[in-house]
Design a protein around this motif. Structure first.
Motif, PDB file in Angstrom:
ATOM      1  N   THR A  69      -7.500  -1.755  -8.161  1.00  0.00           N
ATOM      2  CA  THR A  69      -7.891  -0.430  -7.629  1.00  0.00           C
ATOM      3  C   THR A  69      -8.765  -0.455  -6.529  1.00  0.00           C
ATOM      4  O   THR A  69      -8.407   0.122  -5.405  1.00  0.00           O
ATOM      5  N   ARG A  70      -9.583  -1.475  -6.350  1.00  0.00           N
ATOM      6  CA  ARG A  70     -10.220  -1.648  -5.127  1.00  0.00           C
ATOM      7  C   ARG A  70      -9.213  -2.111  -3.935  1.00  0.00           C
ATOM      8  O   ARG A  70      -9.587  -1.621  -2.602  1.00  0.00           O
ATOM      9  N   ARG A  71      -8.508  -3.183  -4.331  1.00  0.00           N
ATOM     10  CA  ARG A  71      -7.749  -3.482  -3.144  1.00  0.00           C
ATOM     11  C   ARG A  71      -6.774  -2.296  -2.626  1.00  0.00           C
ATOM     12  O   ARG A  71      -6.397  -2.356  -1.244  1.00  0.00           O
ATOM     13  N   ALA A  72      -6.373  -1.446  -3.643  1.00  0.00           N
ATOM     14  CA  ALA A  72      -5.311  -0.282  -3.209  1.00  0.00           C
ATOM     15  C   ALA A  72      -6.216   0.630  -2.532  1.00  0.00           C
ATOM     16  O   ALA A  72      -5.779   1.179  -1.304  1.00  0.00           O
ATOM     17  N   ARG A  73      -7.500   0.814  -2.602  1.00  0.00           N
ATOM     18  CA  ARG A  73      -8.351   1.662  -2.115  1.00  0.00           C
ATOM     19  C   ARG A  73      -8.695   1.111  -0.544  1.00  0.00           C
ATOM     20  O   ARG A  73      -8.584   1.823   0.294  1.00  0.00           O
ATOM     21  N   ILE A  74      -8.633  -0.047  -0.516  1.00  0.00           N
ATOM     22  CA  ILE A  74      -8.976  -0.686   0.914  1.00  0.00           C
ATOM     23  C   ILE A  74      -7.576  -0.831   1.814  1.00  0.00           C
ATOM     24  O   ILE A  74      -7.817  -0.347   2.807  1.00  0.00           O
ATOM     25  N   GLU A  75      -6.644  -0.843   1.109  1.00  0.00           N
ATOM     26  CA  GLU A  75      -5.285  -0.705   1.820  1.00  0.00           C
ATOM     27  C   GLU A  75      -5.159   0.740   2.302  1.00  0.00           C
ATOM     28  O   GLU A  75      -4.584   0.892   3.609  1.00  0.00           O
ATOM     29  N   MET A  76      -5.424   1.726   1.580  1.00  0.00           N
ATOM     30  CA  MET A  76      -5.280   2.975   1.787  1.00  0.00           C
ATOM     31  C   MET A  76      -6.065   3.432   2.966  1.00  0.00           C
ATOM     32  O   MET A  76      -5.901   4.018   3.999  1.00  0.00           O
ATOM     33  N   ASP A  77      -7.458   2.858   3.011  1.00  0.00           N
ATOM     34  CA  ASP A  77      -8.355   3.179   4.125  1.00  0.00           C
ATOM     35  C   ASP A  77      -7.990   2.674   5.323  1.00  0.00           C
ATOM     36  O   ASP A  77      -8.014   3.249   6.375  1.00  0.00           O
ATOM     37  N   ARG A  78      -7.365   1.427   5.283  1.00  0.00           N
ATOM     38  CA  ARG A  78      -6.887   0.718   6.471  1.00  0.00           C
ATOM     39  C   ARG A  78      -5.648   1.532   7.076  1.00  0.00           C
ATOM     40  O   ARG A  78      -5.741   1.679   8.360  1.00  0.00           O
ATOM     41  N   LYS A  79      -4.998   2.058   6.316  1.00  0.00           N
ATOM     42  CA  LYS A  79      -3.627   2.870   6.748  1.00  0.00           C
ATOM     43  C   LYS A  79      -4.249   3.994   7.377  1.00  0.00           C
ATOM     44  O   LYS A  79      -3.629   4.341   8.419  1.00  0.00           O
ATOM     45  N   ARG A  80      -5.093   4.654   6.869  1.00  0.00           N
ATOM     46  CA  ARG A  80      -5.821   5.697   7.352  1.00  0.00           C
ATOM     47  C   ARG A  80      -6.380   5.868   8.660  1.00  0.00           C
ATOM     48  O   ARG A  80      -6.376   6.640   9.600  1.00  0.00           O
ATOM     49  N   ILE A  81      -7.060   4.751   8.751  1.00  0.00           N
ATOM     50  CA  ILE A  81      -7.778   4.254  10.125  1.00  0.00           C
ATOM     51  C   ILE A  81      -6.686   4.018  11.175  1.00  0.00           C
ATOM     52  O   ILE A  81      -6.786   4.452  12.149  1.00  0.00           O
ATOM     53  N   GLU A  82      -5.696   3.528  10.754  1.00  0.00           N
ATOM     54  CA  GLU A  82      -4.724   3.005  11.926  1.00  0.00           C
ATOM     55  C   GLU A  82      -4.094   4.367  12.204  1.00  0.00           C
ATOM     56  O   GLU A  82      -3.469   4.497  13.521  1.00  0.00           O
ATOM     57  N   GLN A  83      -3.923   5.292  11.697  1.00  0.00           N
ATOM     58  CA  GLN A  83      -3.213   6.290  11.924  1.00  0.00           C
ATOM     59  C   GLN A  83      -3.664   7.160  12.853  1.00  0.00           C
ATOM     60  O   GLN A  83      -4.460   7.534  13.639  1.00  0.00           O
TER      61      GLN A  83
END
Length: 80
Positions: A66-80
């Motif tokens: 769950t933590r890994r998925a949340r980190i990946e979602m945050d990275r994608k959101r920042i990249e947009q």
């Protein structure tokens, strides 16, 4: 861990009542108890810590994905 004041109070009350039942002499025959030595309490505390540690370890492993998925979602959101 200590944010639930009602839980903290109930734990302290239970601990206090346990001490009364174990160490007040006239209650010993009623509850069929004997005063415990420091070594006895050490064994009790050691055995009580095991489920706590296992539960925390389980939560750490279980929520790792769950933590890994949340980190990946945050990275994608920042990249947009």
């Amino acid at each position: 861990f200590f944010s639930n004041s009602t839980m903290n109070k109930s734990i302290l009350l239970a601990l206090g009542l346990t001490m009364v039942v174990v160490y007040v002499p006239f209650l010993n025959p009623i509850f069929d108890t004997i005063p415990l030595a420091l070594r006895d309490w050490a064994v009790i505390m050691a055995m009580a810590v095991i489920p706590f540690v296992m539960g925390e370890l389980f939560k750490f492993v279980y929520h790792r994905n769950t933590r890994r998925a949340r980190i990946e979602m945050d990275r994608k959101r920042i990249e947009q």
